[in-house]
Design a protein around this motif. Structure first.
Motif, PDB file in Angstrom:
ATOM      1  N   GLY A 118     -24.682  14.229 -24.173  1.00 51.67           N
ATOM      2  CA  GLY A 118     -25.074  13.127 -23.070  1.00 51.67           C
ATOM      3  C   GLY A 118     -24.378  14.278 -22.485  1.00 51.67           C
ATOM      4  N   ALA A 119     -23.937  15.129 -22.035  1.00 55.21           N
ATOM      5  CA  ALA A 119     -22.244  15.576 -20.949  1.00 55.21           C
ATOM      6  C   ALA A 119     -23.085  16.314 -19.361  1.00 55.21           C
ATOM      7  CB  ALA A 119     -21.100  16.125 -21.574  1.00 55.21           C
ATOM      8  N   GLY A 120     -22.355  15.790 -18.553  1.00 60.71           N
ATOM      9  CA  GLY A 120     -22.812  16.612 -17.379  1.00 60.71           C
ATOM     10  C   GLY A 120     -22.303  17.683 -17.723  1.00 60.71           C
ATOM     11  N   LEU A 121     -23.231  19.018 -16.872  1.00 64.13           N
ATOM     12  CA  LEU A 121     -22.623  20.390 -17.053  1.00 64.13           C
ATOM     13  C   LEU A 121     -22.093  20.967 -15.403  1.00 64.13           C
ATOM     14  CD1 LEU A 121     -22.268  23.036 -18.251  1.00 64.13           C
ATOM     15  CD2 LEU A 121     -24.897  23.419 -18.649  1.00 64.13           C
ATOM     16  N   ILE A 122     -21.410  21.786 -15.405  1.00 62.88           N
ATOM     17  CA  ILE A 122     -21.415  22.405 -13.917  1.00 62.88           C
ATOM     18  C   ILE A 122     -21.174  24.237 -14.729  1.00 62.88           C
ATOM     19  CG2 ILE A 122     -20.111  23.253 -12.231  1.00 62.88           C
ATOM     20  CD1 ILE A 122     -19.808  19.940 -11.380  1.00 62.88           C
ATOM     21  N   GLU A 123     -21.665  25.020 -14.334  1.00 63.98           N
ATOM     22  CA  GLU A 123     -21.320  26.260 -13.829  1.00 63.98           C
ATOM     23  C   GLU A 123     -21.311  26.643 -13.805  1.00 63.98           C
ATOM     24  OE1 GLU A 123     -24.888  28.394 -16.151  1.00 63.98           O
ATOM     25  OE2 GLU A 123     -25.831  26.492 -16.794  1.00 63.98           O
ATOM     26  N   ILE A 124     -19.653  27.761 -12.823  1.00 62.63           N
ATOM     27  CA  ILE A 124     -19.095  28.233 -12.145  1.00 62.63           C
ATOM     28  C   ILE A 124     -18.938  29.621 -11.275  1.00 62.63           C
ATOM     29  CG2 ILE A 124     -17.642  26.480 -12.434  1.00 62.63           C
ATOM     30  CD1 ILE A 124     -15.235  27.715 -13.315  1.00 62.63           C
TER      31      ILE A 124
ATOM     32  N   ASP B  42      -5.796  31.290 -18.037  1.00 67.79           N
ATOM     33  CA  ASP B  42      -4.966  32.394 -17.187  1.00 67.79           C
ATOM     34  C   ASP B  42      -5.427  33.903 -17.587  1.00 67.79           C
ATOM     35  OD1 ASP B  42      -3.911  32.385 -19.939  1.00 67.79           O
ATOM     36  OD2 ASP B  42      -2.369  32.978 -19.776  1.00 67.79           O
ATOM     37  N   ALA B  43      -5.553  34.117 -18.063  1.00 64.74           N
ATOM     38  CA  ALA B  43      -6.545  35.855 -17.887  1.00 64.74           C
ATOM     39  C   ALA B  43      -7.671  36.144 -16.863  1.00 64.74           C
ATOM     40  CB  ALA B  43      -7.085  36.450 -19.393  1.00 64.74           C
ATOM     41  N   SER B  44      -7.838  35.188 -16.999  1.00 65.21           N
ATOM     42  CA  SER B  44     -10.103  35.194 -15.565  1.00 65.21           C
ATOM     43  C   SER B  44      -8.654  35.204 -14.079  1.00 65.21           C
ATOM     44  CB  SER B  44      -9.995  33.854 -15.416  1.00 65.21           C
ATOM     45  OG  SER B  44     -10.967  33.679 -16.533  1.00 65.21           O
ATOM     46  N   GLY B  45      -7.361  34.728 -14.310  1.00 62.05           N
ATOM     47  CA  GLY B  45      -7.100  35.258 -13.010  1.00 62.05           C
ATOM     48  C   GLY B  45      -6.633  33.614 -11.620  1.00 62.05           C
ATOM     49  N   LEU B  46      -7.197  32.813 -12.507  1.00 54.78           N
ATOM     50  CA  LEU B  46      -7.713  31.306 -11.380  1.00 54.78           C
ATOM     51  C   LEU B  46      -6.244  30.961 -11.160  1.00 54.78           C
ATOM     52  CD1 LEU B  46     -10.474  30.056 -13.945  1.00 54.78           C
ATOM     53  CD2 LEU B  46     -10.237  31.384 -11.605  1.00 54.78           C
ATOM     54  N   GLY B  47      -5.034  30.716 -10.974  1.00 55.47           N
ATOM     55  CA  GLY B  47      -3.924  30.456 -10.727  1.00 55.47           C
ATOM     56  C   GLY B  47      -3.840  29.134 -11.667  1.00 55.47           C
ATOM     57  N   SER B  48      -3.491  28.463 -10.361  1.00 54.30           N
ATOM     58  CA  SER B  48      -4.016  26.640 -10.786  1.00 54.30           C
ATOM     59  C   SER B  48      -5.044  26.333 -10.654  1.00 54.30           C
ATOM     60  CB  SER B  48      -3.164  26.062  -9.309  1.00 54.30           C
ATOM     61  OG  SER B  48      -3.333  26.273  -7.986  1.00 54.30           O
ATOM     62  N   TRP B  49      -6.500  26.723 -10.648  1.00 54.55           N
ATOM     63  CA  TRP B  49      -7.370  26.383 -10.608  1.00 54.55           C
ATOM     64  C   TRP B  49      -8.179  25.547  -9.776  1.00 54.55           C
ATOM     65  CZ3 TRP B  49     -10.740  24.509 -14.061  1.00 54.55           C
ATOM     66  CH2 TRP B  49     -12.067  24.752 -14.374  1.00 54.55           C
ATOM     67  N   PRO B  50      -7.724  25.845  -7.839  1.00 50.51           N
ATOM     68  CA  PRO B  50      -8.027  24.183  -7.095  1.00 50.51           C
ATOM     69  C   PRO B  50      -9.134  23.916  -7.664  1.00 50.51           C
ATOM     70  CG  PRO B  50      -7.127  26.421  -6.444  1.00 50.51           C
ATOM     71  CD  PRO B  50      -7.366  26.128  -7.120  1.00 50.51           C
ATOM     72  N   LEU B  51     -10.319  24.800  -7.618  1.00 52.43           N
ATOM     73  CA  LEU B  51     -11.828  24.299  -7.868  1.00 52.43           C
ATOM     74  C   LEU B  51     -11.626  23.681  -9.011  1.00 52.43           C
ATOM     75  CD1 LEU B  51     -14.644  23.786  -7.361  1.00 52.43           C
ATOM     76  CD2 LEU B  51     -15.322  26.180  -8.850  1.00 52.43           C
ATOM     77  N   GLY B  52     -10.646  24.069 -10.319  1.00 53.80           N
ATOM     78  CA  GLY B  52     -11.267  22.893 -11.496  1.00 53.80           C
ATOM     79  C   GLY B  52     -10.598  21.319 -11.048  1.00 53.80           C
ATOM     80  N   ARG B  53      -9.773  21.055  -9.950  1.00 57.63           N
ATOM     81  CA  ARG B  53      -8.886  19.947 -10.038  1.00 57.63           C
ATOM     82  C   ARG B  53      -9.875  19.092  -9.253  1.00 57.63           C
ATOM     83  NH1 ARG B  53      -3.802  17.021 -10.546  1.00 57.63           N
ATOM     84  NH2 ARG B  53      -4.781  15.253 -10.331  1.00 57.63           N
TER      85      ARG B  53
ATOM     86  N   LEU C  46     -12.596  19.867  -9.681  1.00 55.67           N
ATOM     87  CA  LEU C  46     -14.355  18.596 -10.245  1.00 55.67           C
ATOM     88  C   LEU C  46     -13.464  17.508 -11.246  1.00 55.67           C
ATOM     89  CD1 LEU C  46     -15.432  22.645 -11.380  1.00 55.67           C
ATOM     90  CD2 LEU C  46     -16.216  20.422  -9.775  1.00 55.67           C
ATOM     91  N   LEU C  47     -12.903  17.677 -11.112  1.00 56.66           N
ATOM     92  CA  LEU C  47     -11.738  16.878 -12.210  1.00 56.66           C
ATOM     93  C   LEU C  47     -11.452  15.568 -11.583  1.00 56.66           C
ATOM     94  CD1 LEU C  47     -10.436  16.016 -14.592  1.00 56.66           C
ATOM     95  CD2 LEU C  47      -8.393  16.424 -13.944  1.00 56.66           C
ATOM     96  N   ASP C  48     -10.762  15.670 -10.030  1.00 60.97           N
ATOM     97  CA  ASP C  48     -10.519  14.468  -9.243  1.00 60.97           C
ATOM     98  C   ASP C  48     -12.032  14.049  -9.114  1.00 60.97           C
ATOM     99  OD1 ASP C  48      -7.931  15.184  -9.171  1.00 60.97           O
ATOM    100  OD2 ASP C  48      -8.447  15.803  -7.784  1.00 60.97           O
ATOM    101  N   ALA C  49     -13.601  14.780  -8.758  1.00 60.65           N
ATOM    102  CA  ALA C  49     -14.743  14.270  -9.130  1.00 60.65           C
ATOM    103  C   ALA C  49     -14.987  13.093  -9.806  1.00 60.65           C
ATOM    104  CB  ALA C  49     -15.780  15.518  -8.571  1.00 60.65           C
ATOM    105  N   PHE C  50     -15.242  14.301 -11.239  1.00 57.16           N
ATOM    106  CA  PHE C  50     -15.259  13.751 -11.928  1.00 57.16           C
ATOM    107  C   PHE C  50     -14.653  11.906 -12.382  1.00 57.16           C
ATOM    108  CE2 PHE C  50     -14.571  12.633 -17.436  1.00 57.16           C
ATOM    109  CZ  PHE C  50     -15.839  12.498 -17.092  1.00 57.16           C
TER     110      PHE C  50
END
Length: 179
Positions: free
Chosen positions: A142-148, A156-167, A169-173
């Protein structure tokens, strides 16, 4: 003010992982501490999660990555009513060939709706789970889903650094959660 508990996956999160950056940048983030990051045991990790929630002054938002997403789902019944929500990034498939054998106790996560709000974040090329598997899990929980898009295991291997998009998304959630 919202408090957060970060739940890294197997191996913990290195200093260059987005969870570590978020903890360093925001004192409202704390990390749960199981006995062993490299030889995960579901019972031990559940006890560590219980301790972290008990130590939080307010119901926290859980920020899980990888194996810790399965921990959260296995623990959902015990933590119901004690958490504000869950942000699950890179849910792994325990039946995939790439799933670590040392994490076998985390297999067979319950396929039932969570009793708290949850948002799953997924990558289209995660080596640990197919998009179809993650969509199935999000639906069952019953969770929302966002595919990025193609971001590997969103680590860290993805090279996202601090991942501002993720933050963001967390703030919006969190903005949609009730106090």
């Amino acid at each position: 003010m919202t408090s957060f508990i970060t739940l890294p996956g197997i191996g913990g999160s290195a200093q260059t992982h987005w969870q570590s950056y978020w903890e360093a940048d925001d004192p409202s983030f704390t990390r749960f501490q199981p006995a062993d990051w490299d030889q995960p045991d579901l019972d031990n990790w559940q006890n560590a999660l219980e301790r972290a929630i008990d130590g939080s002054r307010t119901p926290p938002v859980l920020v899980a990555h990888s194996l810790a997403c399965l921990l959260l789902v296995h623990s959902a019944g015990q933590i119901a009513g004690r958490v504000k929500g869950a942000f699950l990034v890179s849910v792994p498939d325990p039946s995939s060939a790439s799933f670590p054998a040392e994490a076998a106790s985390f297999a067979n996560p319950p396929g039932q709706a969570l009793s708290f709000p949850a948002l799953v974040i997924a990558s289209s090329n995660d080596p640990y789970a197919t998009p179809a598997y993650v969509r199935k899990c999000a639906g069952e929980w019953g969770a929302g889903l966002i595919e990025i898009g193609a971001c590997g295991h969103i680590n860290d291997a993805s090279g996202l650094g601090s991942w501002p998009l993720g933050r963001m998304l967390l703030d919006a959630f969190c903005a949609g959660l009730r106090d």
